[in-house]
Design a protein around this motif. Sequence first.
Motif, PDB file in Angstrom:
ATOM      1  N   UNK A 110      -8.653  27.570 -13.042  1.00  0.00           N
ATOM      2  CA  UNK A 110      -9.422  27.998 -14.214  1.00  0.00           C
ATOM      3  C   UNK A 110      -8.598  27.834 -15.485  1.00  0.00           C
ATOM      4  N   UNK A 111      -7.299  28.135 -15.406  1.00  0.00           N
ATOM      5  CA  UNK A 111      -6.425  27.972 -16.570  1.00  0.00           C
ATOM      6  C   UNK A 111      -6.311  26.499 -16.951  1.00  0.00           C
ATOM      7  N   UNK A 112      -6.200  25.618 -15.938  1.00  0.00           N
ATOM      8  CA  UNK A 112      -6.120  24.175 -16.216  1.00  0.00           C
ATOM      9  C   UNK A 112      -7.400  23.678 -16.888  1.00  0.00           C
ATOM     10  N   UNK A 166     -20.799  29.022 -21.293  1.00  0.00           N
ATOM     11  CA  UNK A 166     -20.183  27.699 -21.400  1.00  0.00           C
ATOM     12  C   UNK A 166     -21.201  26.584 -21.189  1.00  0.00           C
ATOM     13  N   UNK A 167     -22.092  26.758 -20.241  1.00  0.00           N
ATOM     14  CA  UNK A 167     -23.097  25.731 -19.959  1.00  0.00           C
ATOM     15  C   UNK A 167     -23.997  25.502 -21.163  1.00  0.00           C
ATOM     16  N   UNK A 221     -17.302  17.560 -18.515  1.00  0.00           N
ATOM     17  CA  UNK A 221     -16.667  17.388 -17.210  1.00  0.00           C
ATOM     18  C   UNK A 221     -16.088  18.690 -16.659  1.00  0.00           C
ATOM     19  N   UNK A 222     -15.882  19.681 -17.523  1.00  0.00           N
ATOM     20  CA  UNK A 222     -15.267  20.929 -17.068  1.00  0.00           C
ATOM     21  C   UNK A 222     -16.271  21.899 -16.438  1.00  0.00           C
ATOM     22  N   UNK A 223     -17.561  21.689 -16.657  1.00  0.00           N
ATOM     23  CA  UNK A 223     -18.558  22.670 -16.231  1.00  0.00           C
ATOM     24  C   UNK A 223     -18.561  22.940 -14.718  1.00  0.00           C
ATOM     25  N   UNK A 224     -18.547  21.909 -13.849  1.00  0.00           N
ATOM     26  CA  UNK A 224     -18.537  22.214 -12.410  1.00  0.00           C
ATOM     27  C   UNK A 224     -17.352  23.080 -11.994  1.00  0.00           C
ATOM     28  N   UNK A 229     -15.665  25.249 -13.881  1.00  0.00           N
ATOM     29  CA  UNK A 229     -15.813  26.616 -14.373  1.00  0.00           C
ATOM     30  C   UNK A 229     -16.800  27.405 -13.510  1.00  0.00           C
ATOM     31  N   UNK A 230     -17.880  26.773 -13.090  1.00  0.00           N
ATOM     32  CA  UNK A 230     -18.850  27.460 -12.241  1.00  0.00           C
ATOM     33  C   UNK A 230     -18.212  27.905 -10.922  1.00  0.00           C
ATOM     34  N   UNK A 231     -17.237  27.146 -10.478  1.00  0.00           N
ATOM     35  CA  UNK A 231     -16.589  27.460  -9.196  1.00  0.00           C
ATOM     36  C   UNK A 231     -15.467  28.484  -9.343  1.00  0.00           C
TER      37      UNK A 231
END
Length: 443
Positions: free
Chosen positions: A7-9, A74-75, A171-174, A176-178
């Motif tokens: 998550x930090x990355x 975020x989404x 590209x970060x959304x998947x 973040x959801x996880x």
Amino acid sequence: MILSKQAIRLLSFLLIISVMNATMFNVALPTIASDFALSPSQVSWVVTGYIIVYAIGSVVYGKLADQYQLKYLLTGGLGVFALGSLFGLLAQNYSILIGARLLQSLGASVIPAVAMSVPVKYVEPENRGKVLGIISSSLAFGTAIGPIISGLFTGSVGWRYLFLISLLALLTLPGFWKNLPKDQPQRGRVDVLGAGLLAAAIAAVMLAITNSNTVMLMMALLAGTLFIWRSKRTAYPFLNMELFTNKQYGKALLVSFLFSGAVFGVTFITPIMLARLNNLPPAEIGFMMFPGALAAALLGRVGGVLTDRKGSSVTVVTAFGMLMLAYMGLSTVSGQSKWFILAFLILANIGFTFGQTAMASLVSGALAREQAGAGMGVFSMLNFIASALIGAIMGKILDASSHRISVNLLVQEKSAFLFSNSYLICLALLLLASLVFMRLRRK
């Protein structure tokens, strides 16, 4: 720490894209001004208009971060950000360009709200400086590569294609959801009318400065008065005035406000100076801005570790010392050898990333956990407002072709007087921030 490394990355990558979206257009301002036949104060709205919406949006999202799960915010925010980027790519006149930037900003303002809320909510105080240092490093790295990419794109395919890079945020959304933890929503709502009044007040101030218009200044005062009246009479104010009864928090905000204005002023001035006095093309301006920002990115974690081990005060003093030396140096070498300018830019960027980490730690340390979203949202908003104000002021100052007198007696070249004096204005803001900080530190 309940926040995963993944998550930090992801947050770091998102912040890099976010800051690139601002710094890329700073470098492109001279080219945009030429394409649309604009003055420095007019073209500054590409940046200041973005910042105004960004400032208000960061508080809106900050309050929503206390009420809704971050992945939903975020989404929605990144979806709007992507839509604005597509409009910007197709912009064929200045009005559409400004509209695209405002739409981008409306979505992108979710990023600082999440970035400031996550460390306060999910990281223990003893490790918070380290995570904030990583965040500062990400911001610095985005600042580092943004000018280079801007210079390359602007000099080859054109500045409009800078909007394509912003789409990478999706590209970060998947991830973040996880990886983002699930929150228990808190009851509340956002005061849309209050947000609108504050946005109107800030925009009117910007227009008053840009156009030297006293009517707009009166409108700003009216909107600001109505905003304060509204905030005191609604159950869910846009800004909770009780936050400002915390004197430590209020003074820390003032230090950060002045600090941000001083830093952004230099960021705004330097590309225009390099184009006007040193006759550098966009690509070379980008490469001039790169080494300093890269050094800041590499040393950002050092600032975080220093803050954790020695406290915010030591880091602030270190940062302010470096910035004061750098700003005095830039004032002295304006229009001279680009290598001297490069050396002082490196020092300024390192000072900035140290100061940024310390400011976030200083402000967050004055907040209770349940105030994290709103409190850090206000922190982000005021920093952006400071940047917008100094951008409008510097744009107006740079409308002049030259200054007759140089405050810095070491500067002899008359063509450099304008920029030398502008750097000293940023230095004065930093000195004022230092005085406020010393009072805060004594108490």
